[in-house]
Motif scaffolding. Structure first.
Motif, mmCIF file in Angstrom:
data_model
loop_
_atom_site.group_PDB
_atom_site.id
_atom_site.type_symbol
_atom_site.label_atom_id
_atom_site.label_comp_id
_atom_site.label_asym_id
_atom_site.label_seq_id
_atom_site.Cartn_x
_atom_site.Cartn_y
_atom_site.Cartn_z
ATOM 1 N N UNK B 8 0.810 -1.221 0.000
ATOM 2 C CA UNK B 8 0.000 0.000 0.000
ATOM 3 C C UNK B 8 0.843 1.271 0.000
ATOM 4 N N UNK B 9 1.847 1.308 -0.865
ATOM 5 C CA UNK B 9 2.758 2.454 -0.866
ATOM 6 C C UNK B 9 2.176 3.611 -1.676
ATOM 7 N N UNK B 22 0.222 1.252 -4.074
ATOM 8 C CA UNK B 22 0.813 0.210 -4.916
ATOM 9 C C UNK B 22 1.245 -0.983 -4.074
ATOM 10 N N UNK B 23 0.804 -2.161 -4.476
ATOM 11 C CA UNK B 23 1.254 -3.414 -3.879
ATOM 12 C C UNK B 23 2.035 -4.173 -4.928
ATOM 13 N N UNK B 59 4.438 0.567 3.448
ATOM 14 C CA UNK B 59 5.721 0.006 3.879
ATOM 15 C C UNK B 59 6.411 -0.701 2.726
ATOM 16 N N UNK B 60 7.726 -0.713 2.767
ATOM 17 C CA UNK B 60 8.520 -1.462 1.802
ATOM 18 C C UNK B 60 9.395 -2.432 2.580
ATOM 19 N N UNK B 61 9.325 -3.714 2.208
ATOM 20 C CA UNK B 61 10.133 -4.722 2.897
ATOM 21 C C UNK B 61 11.140 -5.291 1.926
#
Lengths: 302, 256
Positions: B8-9, B22-23, B59-61
Motif C-alpha cells: 500500500x505504498x 501500490x502493492x 511500507x517497503x520490505x
C-alpha cells in the motif's frame, strides 16, 4: 645533524629563504583546500579561518606553555579540525553557492570574534615567540609539506579518496553505491581544516606576529586561487599553483604598484585559455604509462 | 517468501499523488518488469525503493526487513543496487574507478586506510575491491576499457558501465531503470543476453523499460503502472491482451 641543517641554511640568503618558506606553507594550505574543493567538490571560501584557528592556537601555546613544537603544531591542527567538523556538520548539508556563502560567513564571524577576545590580544594581535625546537624552521616547514604531499597522494588512490571523488562527480550516484556522503564530506573538511591549522601554526612562527585581519577574505581567495590555478583536484597542480602564487608578488616586485594589475590580468588569461587550471585534467600516472608505452588495460587481480 | 514487497505504498508531492496504494512483490531469482506510459510513476517507485524518497504511506520490505525511509547508502549496503534513467556515471573518473566505487560497501578501510596504505591489511582490502570490480567489468564485457574516462565511452557502453558498477555492489536485487533506452537493436539484443546471465548468477532483477520487445523477451512477471496506480500484473501473455493495459497505452476505443 641540526648543525648541518643550520650550515645549509646559512648558505642561502634570507630573502630567498623567506620566499621558500612562504611556498612551503602555501603548499600545505593549498593541499588542504584541494581536498575539500578539488577532490570532494565542496567550494569553501573560508579556508583562512581555519588557518587563523591554527595560528592563534599555536601562538597562544607558544606564549603560555612550553610544549615541544611538534606537539604544538599537532594541537593547532587538531583544534582547527575539531572546529572544522563542528562547523561542517550543519553547513555541509548545503551545496554549491550556498555552502560557499556559509563558509564565507563563518570566516568573517571568526575574524570578528578574534578581534574581540582578550586571549588573542584583540586588534593589536600577538607577538609570537620563536618555536620550541632545535631544527631550523625552513626544515620543519619542508618536512611538513613533504609529509602532506605524500599523505595526499595516498588519499587519492584509496577507497577514501575514491569516495570523495564520487561525491564530487555525482552525489546521488555515490549514495546509491553505499557511500555516506555527509560523513565523507565531513571527514574531508576535517582533514583540510587540520592542514590549514598546521599551516597556520607554521605561519605564526615564521612571521612572528599575527593579527586577526591577516586571515580575512582575501587570504581565503589567495588559497583558492592557488588550487584553481594549478587545477582543481590535482596534487601537482596545487603544488605548482601554491609555488607560483606564493612567489609571484616577489617576482613582480619590479613593477611596483602595477603588480596587482598584472597578477589579475594573468589570472584572467589563464581562465580563458586553461579553464581547468595549469595541470587540470592531466593524469600523471596515465601520462607516464603513455610515454613508456605501457597504456594497456589492467589485468584482474589474483 | 518475496525478496521485495511494497505494501500500500503512496507518495504525494504537494497535491500530486504520484504513486497510489501500490502493492508489488518481487520473488527471488525472477526478472520482474515494471511498465507504463510516461509519467506513470515508474522511476518514482525506484526512488522510493532506494531511499531517495520516503513514502507518504505504506511500507517497503526487503528480505522481510522494513527499508522505507532509510538512507540510500544504507539501502545499498543491504544489497539493493540500481542504475539511473538518465545516466549518472562518475564522468571524470576512469571506468575502473567507477566500478571500484561501486564495490565500496565490500571494503572497510577509510581515512586511516589512506595512512596505512602499504600495510598488508589495507592492500588485501584493495585487492578484494579490485577483484570484484574486474569481475563485474568482465560480466559487462568492458575489461578492455578500464583506463578510459567514463565520459569518453560510447552511449551503449556507458549504459553497460552503469550496470557493471551496480553489479560491483554485490546486490541481491538489481534495479535497472530503462537499461535499453537509446540503444540500437543489436545493442539491445546483447544487453538482453547479459541481463539473463546476471539473473543466472542468482541476482534478482527488477526493471523499468519502455521497449516492449525487450520486456516481453526477458520478463517472468510484468506489472503495469498508470497514473501512479498498478492496473495489471502477470505473465507477458496476460499483459499483452489485458484491456486495461491496452487502454492505458493506446486510449479508449482501441479494444474491440
Amino acid at each position: 645533524m641540526v648543525e648541518m641543517m643550520q650550515n645549509l641554511i646559512d648558505q642561502i640568503d634570507p630573502y630567498t629563504l623567506q620566499i621558500l618558506m612562504n611556498i612551503g606553507i602555501a603548499i600545505i594550505m593549498a593541499l588542504g583546500l584541494n581536498l575539500i574543493t578539488g577532490v570532494t567538490g565542496q567550494l569553501s571560501l573560508g579556508h583562512a579561518a581555519f588557518m587563523s584557528i591554527g595560528a592563534f592556537t599555536s601562538a597562544i601555546l607558544s606564549i603560555h606553555y612550553n610544549l615541544p613544537f611538534s606537539l604544538n603544531l599537532l594541537v593547532a591542527g587538531l583544534t582547527a579540525a575539531f572546529i572544522g567538523a563542528l562547523i561542517g556538520f550543519p553547513i555541509l548539508r548545503l551545496t554549491g553557492d550556498y555552502l560557499a556563502i556559509a563558509t564565507l560567513g563563518f570566516a568573517e564571524i571568526l575574524k570578528v570574534i578574534f578581534l574581540n577576545l582578550n586571549i588573542t590580544n584583540k586588534a593589536l594581535g600577538l607577538s609570537v615567540p620563536p618555536p620550541n625546537t632545535d631544527i631550523p624552521m625552513p626544515f620543519v616547514i619542508f618536512f611538513v609539506a613533504l609529509v602532506t604531499i605524500i599523505f595526499m597522494s595516498f588519499i587519492h588512490n584509496s577507497r577514501f579518496g575514491r569516495s570523495l571523488m564520487a561525491i564530487r562527480e555525482d552525489e546521488i550516484a555515490a549514495e546509491a553505491m553505499g557511500i555516506n556522503a555527509t560523513r565523507y564530506k565531513l571527514q574531508a573538511f576535517a582533514v583540510g581544516s587540520f592542514l590549514a591549522g598546521v599551516g597556520g601554526g607554521l605561519y605564526a612562527h615564521v612571521i612572528a606576529y599575527i593579527n586577526p585581519s591577516d586571515f580575512g577574505f582575501m587570504k581565503s581567495i589567495d588559497i583558492l586561487n592557488m588550487v584553481v590555478l594549478g587545477g582543481l583536484g590535482s596534487i601537482p597542480g596545487a603544488i605548482l599553483g601554491a609555488s607560483v602564487l606564493a612567489s609571484a608578488p616577489e617576482f613582480l616586485r619590479f613593477m611596483q604598484q602595477y603588480r596587482m594589475l598584472v597578477y589579475g590580468a594573468l589570472l584572467v588569461f589563464l581562465m580563458v585559455f586553461r579553464p581547468n587550471g595549469l595541470l587540470g585534467g592531466v593524469n600523471f600516472t596515465r601520462l607516464v604509462l603513455k610515454i613508456i608505452g605501457k597504456n594497456k588495460p589492467a589485468r584482474a587481480a589474483k | 517468501m518475496s525478496l521485495l514487497r511494497m505494501e500500500d505504498v503512496s507518495i504525494r508531492f504537494g497535491g500530486l499523488l504520484a504513486v497510489y496504494n501500490v502493492n508489488l512483490s518481487v520473488q527471488p531469482g525472477e526478472i520482474h518488469s515494471l511498465i507504463g506510459p510516461n509519467g506513470a510513476g515508474k522511476s518514482t517507485i525506484f526512488n522510493l525503493i532506494t531511499g531517495i524518497y520516503k513514502p507518504s504511506e505504506g511500507h517497503i520490505y526487503f528480505d522481510e526487513k522494513r527499508i522505507e525511509g532509510k538512507k540510500p547508502y544504507h539501502i545499498a549496503a543491504l544489497g539493493i543496487a540500481r542504475t539511473f534513467q538518465n545516466i549518472h556515471l562518475f564522468n571524470d573518473l576512469t571506468v575502473l574507478d567507477n566500478v571500484l566505487i561501486g564495490a565500496h560497501t565490500s571494503g572497510k578501510w577509510d581515512l586511516t586506510g589512506s595512512l596505512l596504505k602499504f600495510t598488508p591489511w589495507v592492500r588485501s582490502d584493495e585487492r578484494k575491491l579490485k577483484f570484484l570490480a574486474m569481475e563485474s567489468l568482465e560480466a559487462m564485457e568492458l575489461t578492455d576499457k578500464t583506463n578510459e574516462l567514463a565520459k569518453n565511452l560510447p552511449y551503449g557502453e556507458q549504459r553497460r558501465l552503469e550496470i557493471a558498477r551496480a553489479l560491483a555492489v554485490k546486490p541481491k536485487l538489481l534495479l535497472l531503470d530503462e537499461p535499453a533506452a537509446g540503444m540500437n537493436p543489436h545493442e539491445k539484443q546483447v544487453l538482453m543476453e547479459m541481463v539473463k546471465i546476471i539473473r543466472g548468477k542468482g541476482i534478482t532483477i527488477f526493471l523499468v523499460e519502455h521497449d516492449m520487445k525487450f520486456v516481453m523477451g526477458i520478463s517472468d512477471q510484468i506489472a503495469v503502472l498508470d497514473y501512479g496506480v498498478k492496473i495489471a500484473e502477470g505473465l507477458s501473455e496476460e499483459i499483452r491482451t489485458n484491456p486495461k493495459v491496452i487502454e492505458a497505452y493506446l486510449g479508449k476505443g482501441a479494444v474491440h
